[in-house]
Scaffold this motif. Structure first.
Motif, PDB file in Angstrom:
ATOM      1  N   THR A  59      -8.997  17.073  40.102  1.00 39.53           N
ATOM      2  CA  THR A  59      -7.723  16.614  40.644  1.00 39.53           C
ATOM      3  C   THR A  59      -6.826  17.846  40.810  1.00 39.53           C
ATOM      4  O   THR A  59      -7.118  18.930  40.285  1.00 39.53           O
ATOM      5  CB  THR A  59      -7.033  15.620  39.719  1.00 39.53           C
ATOM      6  OG1 THR A  59      -6.655  16.297  38.496  1.00 39.53           O
ATOM      7  CG2 THR A  59      -7.950  14.441  39.382  1.00 39.53           C
ATOM      8  N   ARG A  60      -5.708  17.695  41.526  1.00 40.74           N
ATOM      9  CA  ARG A  60      -4.828  18.843  41.700  1.00 40.74           C
ATOM     10  C   ARG A  60      -4.266  19.286  40.354  1.00 40.74           C
ATOM     11  O   ARG A  60      -4.134  20.494  40.092  1.00 40.74           O
ATOM     12  CB  ARG A  60      -3.701  18.540  42.688  1.00 40.74           C
ATOM     13  CG  ARG A  60      -2.884  19.775  43.041  1.00 40.74           C
ATOM     14  CD  ARG A  60      -1.894  19.539  44.167  1.00 40.74           C
ATOM     15  NE  ARG A  60      -0.792  18.675  43.763  1.00 40.74           N
ATOM     16  CZ  ARG A  60       0.332  18.546  44.466  1.00 40.74           C
ATOM     17  NH1 ARG A  60       0.485  19.203  45.609  1.00 40.74           N
ATOM     18  NH2 ARG A  60       1.291  17.738  44.059  1.00 40.74           N
ATOM     19  N   ARG A  75      -4.603  22.905  38.621  1.00 38.46           N
ATOM     20  CA  ARG A  75      -3.385  23.618  38.232  1.00 38.46           C
ATOM     21  C   ARG A  75      -3.497  24.138  36.803  1.00 38.46           C
ATOM     22  O   ARG A  75      -3.197  25.312  36.532  1.00 38.46           O
ATOM     23  CB  ARG A  75      -2.190  22.675  38.349  1.00 38.46           C
ATOM     24  CG  ARG A  75      -0.856  23.274  37.919  1.00 38.46           C
ATOM     25  CD  ARG A  75       0.236  22.203  37.898  1.00 38.46           C
ATOM     26  NE  ARG A  75       0.365  21.544  39.187  1.00 38.46           N
ATOM     27  CZ  ARG A  75       0.440  20.225  39.352  1.00 38.46           C
ATOM     28  NH1 ARG A  75       0.407  19.414  38.306  1.00 38.46           N
ATOM     29  NH2 ARG A  75       0.565  19.718  40.561  1.00 38.46           N
ATOM     30  N   TRP A 102      -6.581  22.707  47.213  1.00 37.91           N
ATOM     31  CA  TRP A 102      -5.360  22.036  46.776  1.00 37.91           C
ATOM     32  C   TRP A 102      -4.167  22.950  47.039  1.00 37.91           C
ATOM     33  O   TRP A 102      -4.271  24.174  46.894  1.00 37.91           O
ATOM     34  CB  TRP A 102      -5.420  21.711  45.292  1.00 37.91           C
ATOM     35  CG  TRP A 102      -6.289  20.556  44.901  1.00 37.91           C
ATOM     36  CD1 TRP A 102      -7.352  20.592  44.045  1.00 37.91           C
ATOM     37  CD2 TRP A 102      -6.158  19.185  45.300  1.00 37.91           C
ATOM     38  NE1 TRP A 102      -7.895  19.343  43.900  1.00 37.91           N
ATOM     39  CE2 TRP A 102      -7.184  18.458  44.652  1.00 37.91           C
ATOM     40  CE3 TRP A 102      -5.277  18.511  46.150  1.00 37.91           C
ATOM     41  CZ2 TRP A 102      -7.346  17.087  44.849  1.00 37.91           C
ATOM     42  CZ3 TRP A 102      -5.440  17.144  46.335  1.00 37.91           C
ATOM     43  CH2 TRP A 102      -6.461  16.449  45.685  1.00 37.91           C
ATOM     44  N   ASP A 134      -0.287  23.552  45.820  1.00 39.24           N
ATOM     45  CA  ASP A 134       0.699  23.199  44.797  1.00 39.24           C
ATOM     46  C   ASP A 134       2.111  23.475  45.318  1.00 39.24           C
ATOM     47  O   ASP A 134       2.327  23.894  46.446  1.00 39.24           O
ATOM     48  CB  ASP A 134       0.430  23.975  43.512  1.00 39.24           C
ATOM     49  CG  ASP A 134       0.499  23.084  42.287  1.00 39.24           C
ATOM     50  OD1 ASP A 134       1.289  22.118  42.281  1.00 39.24           O
ATOM     51  OD2 ASP A 134      -0.253  23.340  41.319  1.00 39.24           O
ATOM     52  N   TYR A 142       4.830  17.936  47.162  1.00 42.17           N
ATOM     53  CA  TYR A 142       4.260  16.595  47.039  1.00 42.17           C
ATOM     54  C   TYR A 142       4.951  15.673  48.028  1.00 42.17           C
ATOM     55  O   TYR A 142       6.064  15.945  48.499  1.00 42.17           O
ATOM     56  CB  TYR A 142       4.401  16.054  45.600  1.00 42.17           C
ATOM     57  CG  TYR A 142       5.816  15.975  45.076  1.00 42.17           C
ATOM     58  CD1 TYR A 142       6.615  14.861  45.293  1.00 42.17           C
ATOM     59  CD2 TYR A 142       6.353  17.035  44.351  1.00 42.17           C
ATOM     60  CE1 TYR A 142       7.920  14.797  44.804  1.00 42.17           C
ATOM     61  CE2 TYR A 142       7.656  16.987  43.860  1.00 42.17           C
ATOM     62  CZ  TYR A 142       8.428  15.860  44.090  1.00 42.17           C
ATOM     63  OH  TYR A 142       9.721  15.803  43.620  1.00 42.17           O
ATOM     64  N   ASP A 153       3.181  16.739  40.381  1.00 48.67           N
ATOM     65  CA  ASP A 153       2.708  15.856  41.448  1.00 48.67           C
ATOM     66  C   ASP A 153       3.754  14.855  41.898  1.00 48.67           C
ATOM     67  O   ASP A 153       3.544  14.149  42.890  1.00 48.67           O
ATOM     68  CB  ASP A 153       1.451  15.093  41.003  1.00 48.67           C
ATOM     69  CG  ASP A 153       0.247  16.002  40.836  1.00 48.67           C
ATOM     70  OD1 ASP A 153       0.255  17.123  41.380  1.00 48.67           O
ATOM     71  OD2 ASP A 153      -0.718  15.594  40.159  1.00 48.67           O
ATOM     72  N   CYS A 197      -0.565  14.262  46.769  1.00 50.39           N
ATOM     73  CA  CYS A 197      -1.076  15.625  46.618  1.00 50.39           C
ATOM     74  C   CYS A 197      -1.626  16.170  47.931  1.00 50.39           C
ATOM     75  O   CYS A 197      -2.515  15.572  48.548  1.00 50.39           O
ATOM     76  CB  CYS A 197      -2.173  15.650  45.562  1.00 50.39           C
ATOM     77  SG  CYS A 197      -1.619  15.114  43.921  1.00 50.39           S
ATOM     78  N   TYR A 245      -3.587  18.935  50.345  1.00 46.20           N
ATOM     79  CA  TYR A 245      -4.619  19.969  50.375  1.00 46.20           C
ATOM     80  C   TYR A 245      -4.799  20.424  51.818  1.00 46.20           C
ATOM     81  O   TYR A 245      -4.481  19.702  52.763  1.00 46.20           O
ATOM     82  CB  TYR A 245      -5.924  19.501  49.745  1.00 46.20           C
ATOM     83  CG  TYR A 245      -6.585  18.288  50.348  1.00 46.20           C
ATOM     84  CD1 TYR A 245      -7.636  18.414  51.260  1.00 46.20           C
ATOM     85  CD2 TYR A 245      -6.212  17.005  49.975  1.00 46.20           C
ATOM     86  CE1 TYR A 245      -8.273  17.300  51.794  1.00 46.20           C
ATOM     87  CE2 TYR A 245      -6.848  15.878  50.496  1.00 46.20           C
ATOM     88  CZ  TYR A 245      -7.884  16.042  51.406  1.00 46.20           C
ATOM     89  OH  TYR A 245      -8.515  14.934  51.936  1.00 46.20           O
ATOM     90  N   THR A 261      -3.042  11.244  43.187  1.00 46.62           N
ATOM     91  CA  THR A 261      -3.006  12.162  42.043  1.00 46.62           C
ATOM     92  C   THR A 261      -4.272  12.113  41.197  1.00 46.62           C
ATOM     93  O   THR A 261      -4.583  13.080  40.505  1.00 46.62           O
ATOM     94  CB  THR A 261      -1.795  11.849  41.141  1.00 46.62           C
ATOM     95  OG1 THR A 261      -1.869  10.487  40.722  1.00 46.62           O
ATOM     96  CG2 THR A 261      -0.493  12.078  41.900  1.00 46.62           C
TER      97      THR A 261
END
Length: 281
Positions: free
Chosen positions: A71-72, A76, A166, A168, A171, A188, A243, A245, A266
């Motif tokens: 997952t993001r 992270r 992904w 960051d 969101y 997120d 999220c 990408y 998420t």
């Protein structure tokens, strides 16, 4: 390594104008990745981005196997565990690279200017290092730019090849696209400033945010384009998939590229979504 620069966006109708300078200039902003992020470091003279997608075993930009299925939030945490100044790359870094590309090539279609990328076939799984033998820092491993292969831009490999990355520092929510500059506040679903509500599809027009010092965070104000007009990369918009990408995967598609944005929930991890690190010294 990406040295600090300064940028300015202006718009007339649907025409976008981007200028960059190597020193402070009236009306120009510090490039987003180098700007004061509110983390006590002020403006940075240089920042770094991973040459490769993160490695499967350790999140570093080193080993051949590309990571997927995180997952993001997992990506992270795994990346930041490498060190206090190492973070998952973010929207600010993404647009810093985009602006350098746009000034260099003056074209929104990176696949026709650099290479179709994605992969040499539609099969999974690919590894890092596909461009290591290239003599020049930008281009494709394929025999022509319109043949699918593997690409690099200024020694950054596979920005739209192999796996997505992904993204960051941003969101989606019901208000639209939210931006977070301070990496210690990456989340997120909170800590962001909303810059506007994007339109989905291939963009035909872009909006310049009005929020101070976030004018670089462009987003589509109109969709309805195609893979051969305006900005040919697909931009996904969602009110429930938070999220983001970006890039492309091993699936051959001309709607992938520097401006391709996708969204996922998420709790989603997928074999075709990897991650990339950045260092903010």
């Amino acid at each position: 390594a990406i040295p600090k620069f300064y940028d300015k966006w202006t718009k007339s109708g649907k025409t976008m104008k981007l200028q960059i300078a190597d020193g402070e200039t009236d009306g120009f902003l510090c490039s987003p990745a180098h700007a004061d992020r509110g983390d006590g470091k002020g403006e940075r003279d240089v920042v770094y981005v991973g040459r490769y997608h993160c490695s499967e075993s350790n999140y570093k930009s080193s080993e051949p196997a590309q990571r997927g299925d995180d997952t993001r939030a997992q990506a992270r945490a795994g990346i930041h565990a490498l060190g206090a100044t190492i973070w998952q790359w973010d929207l600010a870094m993404h647009w810093t690279i985009i602006m350098l590309y746009l000034v260099e090539f003056a074209n929104w279609n990176c696949q026709t200017k650099i290479g179709y990328g994605c992969s040499s076939s539609n099969g999974w799984q690919y590894t890092n290092g596909k461009t290591d033998s290239m003599e020049y820092h930008t281009g494709t491993t394929a025999s022509s730019r319109t043949t699918y292969g593997f690409t690099q831009y200024r020694n950054i490999e596979s920005l739209w090849d192999g796996v997505y990355d992904w993204l960051d520092g941003c969101y989606y929510n019901n208000d639209g696209l939210n931006v977070i500059m301070n990496p210690s506040q990456f989340s997120d679903d909170s800590n962001g400033i909303c810059v506007g509500k994007p339109s989905g599809g291939c963009p035909t027009a872009m909006a310049i945010p009005t929020q101070s010092k976030l004018e670089w965070a462009l987003y589509p104000s109109a969709g309805g384009g195609s893979e051969s007009t305006y900005i040919p990369d697909y931009w996904d918009v969602s009110t429930y998939d938070a999220c983001l990408y970006v890039g492309g995967s091993f699936e051959q598609s001309v709607s992938s590229g520097l401006f391709c944005v996708q969204a996922a929930a998420t709790d989603v991890g997928s074999s075709d979504i990897g991650c990339r690190l950045m260092k903010l010294p």
